[in-house]
Scaffold this motif. Structure first.
Motif, PDB file in Angstrom:
ATOM      1  N   LEU A 158      22.865  34.428  63.221  1.00  0.00           N
ATOM      2  CA  LEU A 158      23.133  35.783  63.718  1.00  0.00           C
ATOM      3  C   LEU A 158      24.602  35.966  64.087  1.00  0.00           C
ATOM      4  O   LEU A 158      25.203  36.999  63.782  1.00  0.00           O
ATOM      5  CB  LEU A 158      22.248  36.100  64.921  1.00  0.00           C
ATOM      6  CG  LEU A 158      20.770  36.319  64.648  1.00  0.00           C
ATOM      7  CD1 LEU A 158      19.999  36.448  65.946  1.00  0.00           C
ATOM      8  CD2 LEU A 158      20.549  37.532  63.761  1.00  0.00           C
ATOM      9  N   ILE A 159      25.174  34.960  64.723  1.00  0.00           N
ATOM     10  CA  ILE A 159      26.569  35.050  65.161  1.00  0.00           C
ATOM     11  C   ILE A 159      27.512  34.987  63.966  1.00  0.00           C
ATOM     12  O   ILE A 159      28.417  35.811  63.834  1.00  0.00           O
ATOM     13  CB  ILE A 159      26.886  33.953  66.198  1.00  0.00           C
ATOM     14  CG1 ILE A 159      26.125  34.244  67.492  1.00  0.00           C
ATOM     15  CG2 ILE A 159      28.383  33.868  66.460  1.00  0.00           C
ATOM     16  CD1 ILE A 159      26.146  33.118  68.490  1.00  0.00           C
ATOM     17  N   VAL A 160      27.316  34.017  63.085  1.00  0.00           N
ATOM     18  CA  VAL A 160      28.209  33.839  61.938  1.00  0.00           C
ATOM     19  C   VAL A 160      28.204  35.068  61.027  1.00  0.00           C
ATOM     20  O   VAL A 160      29.238  35.485  60.530  1.00  0.00           O
ATOM     21  CB  VAL A 160      27.821  32.565  61.136  1.00  0.00           C
ATOM     22  CG1 VAL A 160      28.498  32.521  59.781  1.00  0.00           C
ATOM     23  CG2 VAL A 160      28.159  31.323  61.943  1.00  0.00           C
ATOM     24  N   HIS A 161      27.045  35.659  60.827  1.00  0.00           N
ATOM     25  CA  HIS A 161      26.929  36.810  59.941  1.00  0.00           C
ATOM     26  C   HIS A 161      27.058  38.145  60.683  1.00  0.00           C
ATOM     27  O   HIS A 161      26.784  39.193  60.093  1.00  0.00           O
ATOM     28  CB  HIS A 161      25.611  36.760  59.164  1.00  0.00           C
ATOM     29  CG  HIS A 161      25.502  35.579  58.260  1.00  0.00           C
ATOM     30  ND1 HIS A 161      26.265  35.435  57.115  1.00  0.00           N
ATOM     31  CD2 HIS A 161      24.752  34.452  58.347  1.00  0.00           C
ATOM     32  CE1 HIS A 161      25.971  34.290  56.531  1.00  0.00           C
ATOM     33  NE2 HIS A 161      25.057  33.671  57.264  1.00  0.00           N
ATOM     34  N   HIS A 162      27.436  38.085  61.949  1.00  0.00           N
ATOM     35  CA  HIS A 162      27.648  39.287  62.772  1.00  0.00           C
ATOM     36  C   HIS A 162      26.430  40.213  62.753  1.00  0.00           C
ATOM     37  O   HIS A 162      26.565  41.420  62.575  1.00  0.00           O
ATOM     38  CB  HIS A 162      28.904  40.047  62.306  1.00  0.00           C
ATOM     39  CG  HIS A 162      30.120  39.198  62.266  1.00  0.00           C
ATOM     40  ND1 HIS A 162      30.762  38.774  63.409  1.00  0.00           N
ATOM     41  CD2 HIS A 162      30.815  38.680  61.222  1.00  0.00           C
ATOM     42  CE1 HIS A 162      31.793  38.024  63.075  1.00  0.00           C
ATOM     43  NE2 HIS A 162      31.851  37.942  61.749  1.00  0.00           N
ATOM     44  N   ARG A 163      25.249  39.609  62.943  1.00  0.00           N
ATOM     45  CA  ARG A 163      24.017  40.392  62.904  1.00  0.00           C
ATOM     46  C   ARG A 163      23.268  40.374  64.234  1.00  0.00           C
ATOM     47  O   ARG A 163      22.098  40.760  64.280  1.00  0.00           O
ATOM     48  CB  ARG A 163      23.125  39.884  61.777  1.00  0.00           C
ATOM     49  CG  ARG A 163      23.777  40.132  60.423  1.00  0.00           C
ATOM     50  CD  ARG A 163      22.903  39.967  59.222  1.00  0.00           C
ATOM     51  NE  ARG A 163      21.664  39.263  59.372  1.00  0.00           N
ATOM     52  CZ  ARG A 163      21.203  38.361  58.514  1.00  0.00           C
ATOM     53  NH1 ARG A 163      21.909  38.044  57.459  1.00  0.00           N
ATOM     54  NH2 ARG A 163      20.045  37.781  58.705  1.00  0.00           N
ATOM     55  N   ALA A 164      23.922  39.958  65.294  1.00  0.00           N
ATOM     56  CA  ALA A 164      23.260  39.923  66.602  1.00  0.00           C
ATOM     57  C   ALA A 164      22.845  41.325  67.036  1.00  0.00           C
ATOM     58  O   ALA A 164      21.748  41.526  67.563  1.00  0.00           O
ATOM     59  CB  ALA A 164      24.161  39.275  67.645  1.00  0.00           C
ATOM     60  N   LYS A 165      23.708  42.302  66.802  1.00  0.00           N
ATOM     61  CA  LYS A 165      23.405  43.680  67.187  1.00  0.00           C
ATOM     62  C   LYS A 165      22.202  44.203  66.382  1.00  0.00           C
ATOM     63  O   LYS A 165      21.328  44.848  66.939  1.00  0.00           O
ATOM     64  CB  LYS A 165      24.613  44.573  66.972  1.00  0.00           C
ATOM     65  CG  LYS A 165      24.442  45.970  67.471  1.00  0.00           C
ATOM     66  CD  LYS A 165      25.725  46.772  67.332  1.00  0.00           C
ATOM     67  CE  LYS A 165      25.534  48.182  67.833  1.00  0.00           C
ATOM     68  NZ  LYS A 165      26.747  48.987  67.676  1.00  0.00           N
ATOM     69  N   PHE A 167      19.832  42.427  65.131  1.00  0.00           N
ATOM     70  CA  PHE A 167      18.639  41.758  65.645  1.00  0.00           C
ATOM     71  C   PHE A 167      18.144  42.465  66.912  1.00  0.00           C
ATOM     72  O   PHE A 167      16.955  42.740  67.053  1.00  0.00           O
ATOM     73  CB  PHE A 167      18.907  40.289  65.955  1.00  0.00           C
ATOM     74  CG  PHE A 167      17.764  39.619  66.653  1.00  0.00           C
ATOM     75  CD1 PHE A 167      16.642  39.253  65.945  1.00  0.00           C
ATOM     76  CD2 PHE A 167      17.793  39.400  68.017  1.00  0.00           C
ATOM     77  CE1 PHE A 167      15.549  38.658  66.581  1.00  0.00           C
ATOM     78  CE2 PHE A 167      16.724  38.797  68.666  1.00  0.00           C
ATOM     79  CZ  PHE A 167      15.598  38.430  67.945  1.00  0.00           C
ATOM     80  N   LEU A 168      19.045  42.761  67.814  1.00  0.00           N
ATOM     81  CA  LEU A 168      18.658  43.427  69.066  1.00  0.00           C
ATOM     82  C   LEU A 168      18.116  44.826  68.814  1.00  0.00           C
ATOM     83  O   LEU A 168      17.207  45.274  69.524  1.00  0.00           O
ATOM     84  CB  LEU A 168      19.827  43.469  70.035  1.00  0.00           C
ATOM     85  CG  LEU A 168      20.299  42.103  70.549  1.00  0.00           C
ATOM     86  CD1 LEU A 168      21.558  42.255  71.382  1.00  0.00           C
ATOM     87  CD2 LEU A 168      19.196  41.430  71.360  1.00  0.00           C
ATOM     88  N   GLN A 169      18.632  45.525  67.819  1.00  0.00           N
ATOM     89  CA  GLN A 169      18.218  46.895  67.552  1.00  0.00           C
ATOM     90  C   GLN A 169      16.908  46.988  66.756  1.00  0.00           C
ATOM     91  O   GLN A 169      16.094  47.852  67.033  1.00  0.00           O
ATOM     92  CB  GLN A 169      19.310  47.653  66.794  1.00  0.00           C
ATOM     93  CG  GLN A 169      20.503  47.973  67.657  1.00  0.00           C
ATOM     94  CD  GLN A 169      21.623  48.641  66.892  1.00  0.00           C
ATOM     95  OE1 GLN A 169      21.721  48.519  65.677  1.00  0.00           O
ATOM     96  NE2 GLN A 169      22.466  49.367  67.617  1.00  0.00           N
ATOM     97  N   ASN A 170      16.754  46.124  65.750  1.00  0.00           N
ATOM     98  CA  ASN A 170      15.553  46.268  64.923  1.00  0.00           C
ATOM     99  C   ASN A 170      14.868  44.954  64.555  1.00  0.00           C
ATOM    100  O   ASN A 170      13.983  44.953  63.699  1.00  0.00           O
ATOM    101  CB  ASN A 170      15.865  47.071  63.649  1.00  0.00           C
ATOM    102  CG  ASN A 170      17.032  46.509  62.886  1.00  0.00           C
ATOM    103  OD1 ASN A 170      17.283  45.314  62.918  1.00  0.00           O
ATOM    104  ND2 ASN A 170      17.758  47.380  62.201  1.00  0.00           N
ATOM    105  N   GLY A 171      15.259  43.864  65.155  1.00  0.00           N
ATOM    106  CA  GLY A 171      14.562  42.596  64.972  1.00  0.00           C
ATOM    107  C   GLY A 171      14.824  41.866  63.684  1.00  0.00           C
ATOM    108  O   GLY A 171      14.123  40.926  63.341  1.00  0.00           O
ATOM    109  N   VAL A 172      15.856  42.276  62.943  1.00  0.00           N
ATOM    110  CA  VAL A 172      16.180  41.615  61.668  1.00  0.00           C
ATOM    111  C   VAL A 172      16.840  40.277  61.943  1.00  0.00           C
ATOM    112  O   VAL A 172      17.759  40.188  62.738  1.00  0.00           O
ATOM    113  CB  VAL A 172      17.119  42.513  60.814  1.00  0.00           C
ATOM    114  CG1 VAL A 172      17.573  41.772  59.566  1.00  0.00           C
ATOM    115  CG2 VAL A 172      16.418  43.798  60.448  1.00  0.00           C
ATOM    116  N   LEU A 173      16.372  39.266  61.259  1.00  0.00           N
ATOM    117  CA  LEU A 173      16.914  37.926  61.457  1.00  0.00           C
ATOM    118  C   LEU A 173      17.617  37.459  60.190  1.00  0.00           C
ATOM    119  O   LEU A 173      17.145  37.591  59.106  1.00  0.00           O
ATOM    120  CB  LEU A 173      15.788  36.962  61.831  1.00  0.00           C
ATOM    121  CG  LEU A 173      16.184  35.586  62.310  1.00  0.00           C
ATOM    122  CD1 LEU A 173      17.029  35.663  63.586  1.00  0.00           C
ATOM    123  CD2 LEU A 173      14.958  34.769  62.602  1.00  0.00           C
TER     124      LEU A 173
END
Length: 173
Positions: A158-165, A167-173
Protein backbone atom coordinates in the motif's frame (compact mmCIF):
# COMPACT_ATOMS: atom_id res chain seq x y z
CA UNK A 1 -4.92 -18.04 16.73
CA UNK A 2 -4.95 -14.75 18.47
CA UNK A 3 -4.81 -11.71 16.17
CA UNK A 4 -2.26 -11.45 13.35
CA UNK A 5 -2.87 -15.02 12.25
CA UNK A 6 -6.55 -14.28 11.74
CA UNK A 7 -5.90 -10.99 9.94
CA UNK A 8 -3.05 -12.10 7.71
CA UNK A 9 -4.20 -15.58 6.75
CA UNK A 10 -7.78 -14.46 6.09
CA UNK A 11 -6.46 -11.52 4.05
CA UNK A 12 -4.30 -13.89 2.03
CA UNK A 13 -7.24 -16.25 1.44
CA UNK A 14 -9.38 -13.31 0.29
CA UNK A 15 -6.62 -12.16 -2.07
CA UNK A 16 -6.42 -15.66 -3.57
CA UNK A 17 -10.21 -15.75 -3.96
CA UNK A 18 -10.22 -12.31 -5.58
CA UNK A 19 -7.55 -13.34 -8.08
CA UNK A 20 -9.38 -16.55 -8.97
CA UNK A 21 -12.76 -14.81 -9.37
CA UNK A 22 -11.54 -12.31 -11.95
CA UNK A 23 -13.55 -9.08 -12.04
CA UNK A 24 -14.88 -9.24 -8.49
CA UNK A 25 -13.31 -6.69 -6.14
CA UNK A 26 -13.24 -7.41 -2.42
CA UNK A 27 -13.38 -4.74 0.26
CA UNK A 28 -10.46 -5.73 2.49
CA UNK A 29 -11.66 -3.50 5.29
CA UNK A 30 -14.61 -5.90 5.58
CA UNK A 31 -12.26 -8.90 5.32
CA UNK A 32 -10.08 -7.66 8.19
CA UNK A 33 -13.04 -6.77 10.42
CA UNK A 34 -14.70 -10.12 9.70
CA UNK A 35 -11.49 -12.01 10.41
CA UNK A 36 -11.60 -10.87 14.04
CA UNK A 37 -15.34 -10.14 14.46
CA UNK A 38 -16.12 -13.33 16.40
CA UNK A 39 -13.49 -12.36 18.98
CA UNK A 40 -14.63 -8.72 19.03
CA UNK A 41 -18.12 -9.93 19.95
CA UNK A 42 -17.40 -12.95 22.14
CA UNK A 43 -14.37 -11.93 24.20
CA UNK A 44 -16.14 -9.04 25.94
CA UNK A 45 -19.27 -11.16 26.47
CA UNK A 46 -17.65 -14.39 27.63
CA UNK A 47 -14.51 -13.10 29.35
CA UNK A 48 -15.67 -9.85 30.93
CA UNK A 49 -19.41 -9.10 31.00
CA UNK A 50 -20.62 -12.63 31.74
CA UNK A 51 -17.41 -14.39 32.72
CA UNK A 52 -19.05 -16.26 35.60
CA UNK A 53 -21.75 -17.55 33.27
CA UNK A 54 -19.76 -18.61 30.20
CA UNK A 55 -16.13 -19.11 31.36
CA UNK A 56 -14.94 -18.78 27.76
CA UNK A 57 -14.29 -16.21 25.04
CA UNK A 58 -15.96 -18.36 22.41
CA UNK A 59 -19.72 -18.10 22.57
CA UNK A 60 -22.38 -16.83 20.14
CA UNK A 61 -20.20 -15.42 17.33
CA UNK A 62 -18.13 -18.62 17.16
CA UNK A 63 -21.18 -20.70 16.21
CA UNK A 64 -22.39 -22.04 12.91
CA UNK A 65 -25.70 -20.35 13.71
CA UNK A 66 -23.90 -16.97 13.60
CA UNK A 67 -22.40 -17.88 10.21
CA UNK A 68 -25.84 -18.83 8.87
CA UNK A 69 -27.31 -15.58 10.20
CA UNK A 70 -24.64 -13.55 8.40
CA UNK A 71 -25.07 -15.71 5.29
CA UNK A 72 -28.82 -15.04 5.28
CA UNK A 73 -28.25 -11.30 5.51
CA UNK A 74 -25.55 -11.56 2.85
CA UNK A 75 -27.75 -13.53 0.49
CA UNK A 76 -30.58 -11.02 0.91
CA UNK A 77 -28.28 -8.03 0.32
CA UNK A 78 -26.73 -9.71 -2.75
CA UNK A 79 -30.08 -10.75 -4.21
CA UNK A 80 -31.76 -7.41 -3.53
CA UNK A 81 -28.96 -4.85 -4.06
CA UNK A 82 -26.06 -6.76 -5.68
CA UNK A 83 -23.90 -5.83 -2.66
CA UNK A 84 -21.38 -8.44 -1.56
CA UNK A 85 -20.11 -6.91 1.68
CA UNK A 86 -22.10 -9.19 4.00
CA UNK A 87 -21.05 -12.27 2.03
CA UNK A 88 -17.41 -11.20 2.38
CA UNK A 89 -18.00 -10.65 6.10
CA UNK A 90 -19.54 -14.12 6.35
CA UNK A 91 -16.59 -15.74 4.60
CA UNK A 92 -14.12 -13.91 6.83
CA UNK A 93 -15.95 -14.99 9.98
CA UNK A 94 -16.06 -18.56 8.67
CA UNK A 95 -12.28 -18.46 8.16
CA UNK A 96 -11.95 -17.25 11.76
CA UNK A 97 -13.88 -20.31 12.95
CA UNK A 98 -11.84 -22.60 10.72
CA UNK A 99 -8.56 -21.17 12.04
CA UNK A 100 -9.87 -21.60 15.60
CA UNK A 101 -10.76 -25.25 14.76
CA UNK A 102 -14.23 -24.69 16.17
CA UNK A 103 -15.47 -28.09 14.93
CA UNK A 104 -13.31 -29.51 17.72
CA UNK A 105 -15.61 -27.78 20.21
CA UNK A 106 -19.03 -29.05 19.04
CA UNK A 107 -20.88 -27.70 22.10
CA UNK A 108 -20.03 -24.22 20.87
CA UNK A 109 -19.72 -24.54 17.10
CA UNK A 110 -23.04 -26.39 16.64
CA UNK A 111 -24.84 -24.48 19.41
CA UNK A 112 -27.70 -24.96 20.27
CA UNK A 113 -27.88 -28.45 18.70
CA UNK A 114 -25.87 -29.98 21.59
CA UNK A 115 -27.77 -28.06 24.24
CA UNK A 116 -27.90 -24.48 25.46
CA UNK A 117 -24.54 -24.47 27.27
CA UNK A 118 -21.27 -23.50 25.66
CA UNK A 119 -18.02 -25.34 26.21
CA UNK A 120 -16.52 -23.96 29.42
CA UNK A 121 -12.79 -23.42 29.42
CA UNK A 122 -10.95 -25.11 32.26
CA UNK A 123 -7.85 -22.96 31.98
CA UNK A 124 -7.21 -20.44 34.72
CA UNK A 125 -6.11 -17.16 33.25
CA UNK A 126 -6.90 -17.11 29.54
CA UNK A 127 -4.42 -14.28 28.99
CA UNK A 128 -1.67 -16.27 30.69
CA UNK A 129 -2.61 -19.36 28.64
CA UNK A 130 -2.50 -17.37 25.38
CA UNK A 131 0.90 -15.86 26.23
CA UNK A 132 2.33 -19.23 27.23
CA UNK A 133 0.99 -20.77 24.03
CA UNK A 134 2.53 -17.97 21.96
CA UNK A 135 5.92 -18.63 23.52
CA UNK A 136 5.94 -22.42 23.48
CA UNK A 137 3.47 -23.87 20.96
CA UNK A 138 4.34 -23.78 17.23
CA UNK A 139 0.65 -24.21 16.41
CA UNK A 140 0.16 -20.83 18.07
CA UNK A 141 3.23 -18.77 17.20
CA UNK A 142 3.76 -19.94 13.59
CA UNK A 143 0.36 -18.65 12.36
CA UNK A 144 0.84 -15.41 14.32
CA UNK A 145 4.29 -14.79 12.80
CA UNK A 146 3.04 -15.77 9.33
CA UNK A 147 0.01 -13.50 9.65
CA UNK A 148 2.19 -10.64 10.85
CA UNK A 149 4.49 -11.04 7.84
CA UNK A 150 1.49 -11.07 5.48
CA UNK A 151 0.08 -7.90 7.07
CA UNK A 152 3.48 -6.22 6.77
CA UNK A 153 3.59 -7.22 3.09
CA UNK A 154 0.11 -5.71 2.51
CA UNK A 155 1.09 -2.49 4.31
CA UNK A 156 4.35 -2.24 2.38
CA UNK A 157 2.49 -2.76 -0.89
CA UNK A 158 0.00 0.00 0.00
CA UNK A 159 2.79 2.42 0.89
CA UNK A 160 5.06 1.67 -2.07
CA UNK A 161 2.22 1.95 -4.58
CA UNK A 162 0.71 5.00 -2.83
CA UNK A 163 -2.61 3.23 -2.33
CA UNK A 164 -3.12 3.71 1.41
CA UNK A 165 -5.75 6.38 0.79
CA UNK A 166 -7.60 4.13 -1.68
CA UNK A 167 -7.55 1.33 0.87
CA UNK A 168 -9.03 3.60 3.56
CA UNK A 169 -11.68 4.95 1.18
CA UNK A 170 -12.86 1.79 -0.56
CA UNK A 171 -10.93 -1.20 0.80
CA UNK A 172 -8.82 -1.86 -2.31
CA UNK A 173 -5.65 -3.75 -1.53
Amino acid sequence: MIFFGHLGLTGLAAKAAEKSLGDIKIDYRVVFVGSILPDLIDKPIGRFLFAETFHTGRVFAHTLLFIFLLLGIGYYRWHRYQKSGWLVLTGSCLFHDIFDAMWMIPETFYWPLYGMKFYASTEGSWLQADLTSLMTDPASYVPEITGFIIILYFIRKLIVHHRAKAFLQNGVL
